[in-house]
Structures are given as structure tokens and as C-alpha cells.
Design a protein around this motif. Structure first.
Motif, PDB file in Angstrom:
ATOM      1  N   PHE A 116       0.867  -1.177   0.000  1.00  0.00           N
ATOM      2  CA  PHE A 116       0.000   0.000   0.000  1.00  0.00           C
ATOM      3  C   PHE A 116       0.906   1.230   0.000  1.00  0.00           C
ATOM      4  CE2 PHE A 116      -2.113  -3.547   1.848  1.00  0.00           C
ATOM      5  CZ  PHE A 116      -3.425  -3.477   1.381  1.00  0.00           C
ATOM      6  N   GLY A 117       0.717   2.106  -0.969  1.00  0.00           N
ATOM      7  CA  GLY A 117       1.614   3.239  -1.123  1.00  0.00           C
ATOM      8  C   GLY A 117       2.660   2.946  -2.185  1.00  0.00           C
ATOM      9  N   ASP A 118       3.505   3.927  -2.453  1.00  0.00           N
ATOM     10  CA  ASP A 118       4.531   3.822  -3.491  1.00  0.00           C
ATOM     11  C   ASP A 118       5.825   3.334  -2.859  1.00  0.00           C
ATOM     12  OD1 ASP A 118       6.310   4.060  -5.558  1.00  0.00           O
ATOM     13  OD2 ASP A 118       5.792   6.131  -6.060  1.00  0.00           O
ATOM     14  N   LEU A 119       6.079   2.040  -2.981  1.00  0.00           N
ATOM     15  CA  LEU A 119       7.263   1.452  -2.362  1.00  0.00           C
ATOM     16  C   LEU A 119       8.546   1.997  -2.979  1.00  0.00           C
ATOM     17  CD1 LEU A 119       8.252  -0.596  -0.257  1.00  0.00           C
ATOM     18  CD2 LEU A 119       8.114  -2.361  -2.026  1.00  0.00           C
ATOM     19  N   SER A 120       8.507   2.364  -4.242  1.00  0.00           N
ATOM     20  CA  SER A 120       9.717   2.836  -4.906  1.00  0.00           C
ATOM     21  C   SER A 120      10.197   4.177  -4.362  1.00  0.00           C
ATOM     22  CB  SER A 120       9.477   2.944  -6.415  1.00  0.00           C
ATOM     23  OG  SER A 120       8.597   4.012  -6.719  1.00  0.00           O
ATOM     24  N   ARG A 121       9.325   4.934  -3.722  1.00  0.00           N
ATOM     25  CA  ARG A 121       9.690   6.251  -3.213  1.00  0.00           C
ATOM     26  C   ARG A 121       9.532   6.381  -1.694  1.00  0.00           C
ATOM     27  NH1 ARG A 121      10.507  10.040  -6.834  1.00  0.00           N
ATOM     28  NH2 ARG A 121      10.072  11.683  -5.304  1.00  0.00           N
ATOM     29  N   ALA A 122       9.169   5.300  -1.046  1.00  0.00           N
ATOM     30  CA  ALA A 122       8.873   5.379   0.388  1.00  0.00           C
ATOM     31  C   ALA A 122      10.125   5.617   1.212  1.00  0.00           C
ATOM     32  CB  ALA A 122       8.182   4.099   0.843  1.00  0.00           C
ATOM     33  N   GLU A 123      10.040   6.552   2.134  1.00  0.00           N
ATOM     34  CA  GLU A 123      11.099   6.800   3.102  1.00  0.00           C
ATOM     35  C   GLU A 123      10.846   6.037   4.395  1.00  0.00           C
ATOM     36  OE1 GLU A 123      10.743  10.950   3.515  1.00  0.00           O
ATOM     37  OE2 GLU A 123      11.106  11.346   1.380  1.00  0.00           O
ATOM     38  N   ARG A 124       9.579   5.713   4.654  1.00  0.00           N
ATOM     39  CA  ARG A 124       9.180   4.963   5.837  1.00  0.00           C
ATOM     40  C   ARG A 124       8.346   3.779   5.379  1.00  0.00           C
ATOM     41  NH1 ARG A 124       5.544   9.251   7.387  1.00  0.00           N
ATOM     42  NH2 ARG A 124       5.983   9.883   5.243  1.00  0.00           N
ATOM     43  N   ILE A 125       8.678   2.601   5.882  1.00  0.00           N
ATOM     44  CA  ILE A 125       7.979   1.381   5.487  1.00  0.00           C
ATOM     45  C   ILE A 125       7.549   0.637   6.746  1.00  0.00           C
ATOM     46  CG2 ILE A 125       8.130  -0.829   4.277  1.00  0.00           C
ATOM     47  CD1 ILE A 125      10.371   0.419   2.564  1.00  0.00           C
ATOM     48  N   ALA A 126       6.281   0.291   6.827  1.00  0.00           N
ATOM     49  CA  ALA A 126       5.762  -0.541   7.908  1.00  0.00           C
ATOM     50  C   ALA A 126       5.417  -1.915   7.354  1.00  0.00           C
ATOM     51  CB  ALA A 126       4.521   0.095   8.527  1.00  0.00           C
ATOM     52  N   VAL A 127       5.926  -2.945   7.981  1.00  0.00           N
ATOM     53  CA  VAL A 127       5.592  -4.327   7.621  1.00  0.00           C
ATOM     54  C   VAL A 127       4.669  -4.861   8.705  1.00  0.00           C
ATOM     55  CG1 VAL A 127       6.469  -6.649   7.167  1.00  0.00           C
ATOM     56  CG2 VAL A 127       7.795  -4.643   6.434  1.00  0.00           C
ATOM     57  N   ARG A 224      13.512   3.706   6.302  1.00  0.00           N
ATOM     58  CA  ARG A 224      13.270   3.367   7.707  1.00  0.00           C
ATOM     59  C   ARG A 224      12.175   2.314   7.759  1.00  0.00           C
ATOM     60  NH1 ARG A 224      10.958   4.446  12.682  1.00  0.00           N
ATOM     61  NH2 ARG A 224      12.445   5.138  14.256  1.00  0.00           N
ATOM     62  N   ILE A 225      12.496   1.108   8.213  1.00  0.00           N
ATOM     63  CA  ILE A 225      11.557  -0.013   8.224  1.00  0.00           C
ATOM     64  C   ILE A 225      11.162  -0.320   9.664  1.00  0.00           C
ATOM     65  CG2 ILE A 225      11.212  -2.444   7.636  1.00  0.00           C
ATOM     66  CD1 ILE A 225      13.314  -2.103   5.446  1.00  0.00           C
ATOM     67  N   SER A 226       9.867  -0.501   9.884  1.00  0.00           N
ATOM     68  CA  SER A 226       9.346  -0.884  11.189  1.00  0.00           C
ATOM     69  C   SER A 226       8.515  -2.140  11.046  1.00  0.00           C
ATOM     70  CB  SER A 226       8.485   0.236  11.783  1.00  0.00           C
ATOM     71  OG  SER A 226       9.230   1.426  11.967  1.00  0.00           O
ATOM     72  N   LEU A 227       8.626  -3.036  12.028  1.00  0.00           N
ATOM     73  CA  LEU A 227       7.789  -4.237  12.096  1.00  0.00           C
ATOM     74  C   LEU A 227       6.651  -3.973  13.069  1.00  0.00           C
ATOM     75  CD1 LEU A 227      10.011  -7.452  12.393  1.00  0.00           C
ATOM     76  CD2 LEU A 227       8.539  -6.790  10.500  1.00  0.00           C
ATOM     77  N   LEU A 228       5.421  -4.140  12.612  1.00  0.00           N
ATOM     78  CA  LEU A 228       4.237  -3.967  13.456  1.00  0.00           C
ATOM     79  C   LEU A 228       3.582  -5.334  13.613  1.00  0.00           C
ATOM     80  CD1 LEU A 228       4.881  -1.022  12.818  1.00  0.00           C
ATOM     81  CD2 LEU A 228       2.442  -0.613  12.523  1.00  0.00           C
ATOM     82  N   CYS A 229       3.560  -5.839  14.842  1.00  0.00           N
ATOM     83  CA  CYS A 229       3.270  -7.242  15.081  1.00  0.00           C
ATOM     84  C   CYS A 229       2.056  -7.383  15.991  1.00  0.00           C
ATOM     85  CB  CYS A 229       4.479  -7.912  15.736  1.00  0.00           C
ATOM     86  SG  CYS A 229       6.064  -7.430  14.989  1.00  0.00           S
ATOM     87  N   HIS A 230       0.974  -7.909  15.454  1.00  0.00           N
ATOM     88  CA  HIS A 230      -0.283  -8.010  16.187  1.00  0.00           C
ATOM     89  C   HIS A 230      -0.496  -9.415  16.728  1.00  0.00           C
ATOM     90  CE1 HIS A 230      -4.884  -8.406  16.196  1.00  0.00           C
ATOM     91  NE2 HIS A 230      -4.579  -7.627  17.211  1.00  0.00           N
ATOM     92  N   SER A 242      16.285 -11.136  15.945  1.00  0.00           N
ATOM     93  CA  SER A 242      17.732 -11.037  16.091  1.00  0.00           C
ATOM     94  C   SER A 242      18.408 -10.588  14.797  1.00  0.00           C
ATOM     95  CB  SER A 242      18.312 -12.384  16.525  1.00  0.00           C
ATOM     96  OG  SER A 242      19.710 -12.306  16.663  1.00  0.00           O
ATOM     97  N   GLY A 243      19.050  -9.422  14.855  1.00  0.00           N
ATOM     98  CA  GLY A 243      19.822  -8.938  13.717  1.00  0.00           C
ATOM     99  C   GLY A 243      19.033  -8.345  12.584  1.00  0.00           C
ATOM    100  N   LEU A 244      17.710  -8.254  12.707  1.00  0.00           N
ATOM    101  CA  LEU A 244      16.926  -7.718  11.593  1.00  0.00           C
ATOM    102  C   LEU A 244      17.223  -6.235  11.385  1.00  0.00           C
ATOM    103  CD1 LEU A 244      13.253  -9.036  11.457  1.00  0.00           C
ATOM    104  CD2 LEU A 244      15.192  -9.597   9.999  1.00  0.00           C
ATOM    105  N   PRO A 245      17.320  -5.777  10.128  1.00  0.00           N
ATOM    106  CA  PRO A 245      17.604  -4.369   9.834  1.00  0.00           C
ATOM    107  C   PRO A 245      16.351  -3.509   9.901  1.00  0.00           C
ATOM    108  CG  PRO A 245      17.480  -5.587   7.785  1.00  0.00           C
ATOM    109  CD  PRO A 245      17.309  -6.605   8.900  1.00  0.00           C
ATOM    110  N   VAL A 246      15.809  -3.360  11.100  1.00  0.00           N
ATOM    111  CA  VAL A 246      14.607  -2.554  11.286  1.00  0.00           C
ATOM    112  C   VAL A 246      14.849  -1.531  12.392  1.00  0.00           C
ATOM    113  CG1 VAL A 246      13.052  -4.366  10.469  1.00  0.00           C
ATOM    114  CG2 VAL A 246      13.565  -4.193  12.916  1.00  0.00           C
ATOM    115  N   ALA A 247      14.121  -0.422  12.317  1.00  0.00           N
ATOM    116  CA  ALA A 247      14.250   0.623  13.325  1.00  0.00           C
ATOM    117  C   ALA A 247      13.416   0.327  14.561  1.00  0.00           C
ATOM    118  CB  ALA A 247      13.831   1.966  12.729  1.00  0.00           C
ATOM    119  N   ASP A 248      12.228  -0.255  14.356  1.00  0.00           N
ATOM    120  CA  ASP A 248      11.292  -0.493  15.446  1.00  0.00           C
ATOM    121  C   ASP A 248      10.664  -1.873  15.308  1.00  0.00           C
ATOM    122  OD1 ASP A 248      11.114   2.399  16.544  1.00  0.00           O
ATOM    123  OD2 ASP A 248      10.611   2.627  14.416  1.00  0.00           O
ATOM    124  N   ILE A 249      10.400  -2.493  16.442  1.00  0.00           N
ATOM    125  CA  ILE A 249       9.560  -3.681  16.516  1.00  0.00           C
ATOM    126  C   ILE A 249       8.436  -3.331  17.482  1.00  0.00           C
ATOM    127  CG2 ILE A 249       9.393  -6.101  17.182  1.00  0.00           C
ATOM    128  CD1 ILE A 249      12.354  -6.400  16.471  1.00  0.00           C
TER     129      ILE A 249
END
Length: 349
Positions: A116-127, A224-230, A242-249
Motif C-alpha cells: 500500500f503506497g509507493d514502495l519505490s519512493r517510500a522513506e518509511r515502510i511498515a511491515v 526506515r523499516i518498522s515491524l508492526l506485530c499483532h 535477532s539482527g533484523l535491519p529494522v528501526a522499530d519492533i
């Protein structure tokens, strides 16, 4: 948070935990599993094997989206031929040319990663990593939440709804054990690392430039990648952390993670935890009981001070309300993804 009286004292709490856990296990094992066709019984073609995404350029993404769209259409035809109208209808909706999928596999209950959104230009990404009872047949709520979060984030942000594993049923033995998370964690790790390597950031102030901490190693910044975990997804994220290249979990509506403290996650990411005031998950016992072949329960409550995560205000919503439009939880999740501190509020434990 609650008006009804609670038992007090360690003995009463221990009895309550054991009683509730026993009830959950009994209910889980009592649910019949043979009455209806299992999602894995719906046939689907093997997906086209794609090379890793080396760069998230518009052209490379468009090619990948087209390949997965064709795979969705093929799976829809096979489901229709099989007579599964529910799956066929779900896949027809997913085959809308305006939708964009980084991955798709209709076999074994289904896997997908929708953008959702333009991944090619995103500065912030939520997974987004979902909880129980999320599948291709019951995908609407998960998708709606991802779309709502992207709208809240606005331009310069992308959200990826990652349904990369077979989630457990809410009333099942699997939802109380780490088995599904053990299988899912390596897939999530591969996905996030590929995404980080492929998605260079366009505007340096929005991104980390520290190799090996957030983003890919080597020259240049990454998004900047963040993992959002429900819910059960927080168990998956903990296994993958462990070791994931993310800013936030970010753990929300979590039954626990399978570890006792944030330090045991072995991550440099900032770990956040929040729970809505009306979320029934608060009454799930925060224990871990070793059984003969597995462990039941996920241990320390992530919103407790003992766990050590940064608390954020998740408002007064229930277990399925975290991405509800206009909610406190949605606003604070968006702020975390954007690298901003969440608005202050009380700890809902």
C-alpha cells in the motif's frame, strides 16, 4: 482498566492463570477439525520462482506485481474449478489490477505480501505481521488495517501486509504454542532483509546511515523499516528479531513473545508494546509451561515493566481495533513508524 473485581496475591493469580490456561487448552483441543474443508485443501498452482528483488525501482516493482497478479488469477481459476466459491471470490478481489503484491503463493492455505503506497519512493515502510485467523479466505480485515495505516502515514510511506505464514486459529492448540512462529520466522527474516537491501531511501534525513544497524550494510542510506506485530504475530516477530535491519519492533495485542525480556530478543531495534484497555488478550495467562513435545504459553507480558519495552498508549479499543480509523492506537503506531515519539498516555495493562 476493568470494573470487575480481581483476585489478589500471588497464589490467587497463580490459580487463576492455571485455571484459564487449562480452559484454553481444553477448548482448543475440543474444536473439531474435520467438519469443513481445510484451507490447505484448496488446490493452487506453484508460483513463478522470482529472483530476489535487487532494487525497488518502479520498473522492477511493476514487473513483480504483474507476475503475482497473473499467479492470483491462475489460483482463482483453479479454486473455481475445484468448487471452492469462497476462495475463488477472495482471489477475484485480489486480482484487481490496481492492487500490488510483492509475493503470492496460493498453495497450503495461501501466502501474500501486499503493498500500500509507493514502495519505490517510500522513506518509511511498515511491515504488518498478522495474528491468528488471517488467511486468503479471511483477508479483508488485515488488508483494511494496512490501507488505513498507509492513509494515516500519508505521502512518503508504504505499508506491506505480510501474510507470509499459516496463522493459527484463535481457538486451536497451535495458538498457544510457538510452532507456527518457528516456521514463520525465517520467512519473515528473508523478506525484511531483501526489502532492506532493495529499498534505498531518497531523502537522507529520513533514513539511517549507520551500516549494520538499520538498513543494509554498505554505502548509502536505506528506508526506515518498522515491524508492526499483532497478537500471535508478535511471537513471530520475536523469533525473527535477532539482527533484523529494522528501526522499530512494535508489539500490540500480544499474548507474550516467548522470551522474558527485551534483551533476549537480541535486537538493536527499539521495541514498543501497547495494549488497548478493552483487549481480551490481557486475561491470557502470561506463563510458559513445558509439555512433552512443546511449550504452552508465551511468558512475560510485553506491556509489563519487567519485559522492558517502551510502552505506548493504545487507547481504549479491543483486540481488533488497533488500526481502526481515528483511534489513539492508529495515531501512535503511525508516529512510531515515522520516527516520532507516540503521544503520551497511560499504560494499559
Amino acid at each position: 482498566m476493568e470494573s470487575r473485581p480481581r483476585d489478589s496475591g500471588p497464589r490467587s493469580n497463580g490459580r487463576r492463570h492455571r485455571t484459564l490456561l487449562a480452559a484454553l487448552i481444553t477448548a482448543s483441543l475440543a474444536v473439531p477439525v474435520s467438519g469443513a474443508a481445510r484451507p490447505a485443501a484448496v488446490p493452487a498452482p506453484a508460483p513463478v520462482v522470482l529472483a530476489p528483488l535487487r532494487a525497488a525501482t518502479p520498473a522492477a516493482l511493476a514487473e513483480r506485481y504483474a507476475v503475482n497478479l497473473a499467479g492470483i488469477r491462475a489460483a482463482g481459476r483453479m479454486a473455481a474449478d475445484h468448487g471452492d466459491r469462497r476462495r475463488a471470490a477472495a482471489l477475484r478481489a485480489m486480482a484487481d489490477p490496481a492492487r500490488r503484491f510483492l509475493t503470492f503463493d496460493g498453495r497450503d492455505g495461501g501466502r501474500a505480501a501486499e503493498v500500500f503506497g509507493d514502495l519505490s519512493r517510500a522513506e518509511r515502510i511498515a511491515v504488518l505481521v498478522p495474528g491468528s485467523d488471517t488467511s486468503l479466505d479471511a483477508y479483508g480485515r488485515f488488508r483494511a488495517g494496512a490501507a488505513t495505516l498507509q492513509r494515516e502515514l500519508g505521502d512518503g510511506a508504504a505499508v506491506i501486509a505480510w501474510l507470509g505464514f499459516e496463522t493459527p486459529g484463535t481457538v486451536s492448540a497451535e495458538v498457544l504454542t510457538p510452532g507456527r512462529a518457528v516456521d514463520a520466522a525465517p520467512r519473515l527474516q528473508r523478506f525484511v532483509r531483501e526489502l532492506s537491501a532493495a529499498r534505498p531511501c531518497l531523502q537522507r534525513p529520513a533514513c539511517s546511515t549507520t551500516p549494520g544497524k538499520i538498513g543494509r550494510t554498505g554505502p548509502g542510506p536505506t528506508a526506515r523499516i518498522s515491524l508492526l506485530c499483532h497478537s500471535y504475530g508478535s511471537v513471530v516477530c520475536a523469533r525473527a528479531a535477532s539482527g533484523l535491519p529494522v528501526a522499530d519492533i512494535v508489539l500490540y495485542g500480544s499474548p507474550g513473545t516467548g522470551v522474558d525480556t527485551v534483551g533476549q530478543l537480541r535486537t538493536r531495534a527499539t521495541v514498543w508494546a501497547g495494549r488497548g484497555a478493552d483487549d481480551w488478550i490481557a486475561d491470557v495467562p502470561h506463563v510458559r509451561l513445558p509439555l512433552l513435545f512443546t511449550t504452552v504459553g508465551f511468558g512475560t507480558d510485553p506491556v509489563s515493566e519487567a519485559f522492558g519495552a517502551r510502552a505506548f498508549d493504545a487507547g481504549g479499543g479491543g483486540h481488533s481495533d488497533y488500526l481502526k480509523p481515528g483511534s489513539t492506537s492508529l495515531r501512535n503506531l503511525a508516529r512510531i513508524v515515522s520516527g516520532q515519539p507516540p503521544s503520551e498516555g497511560g499504560r494499559h495493562a
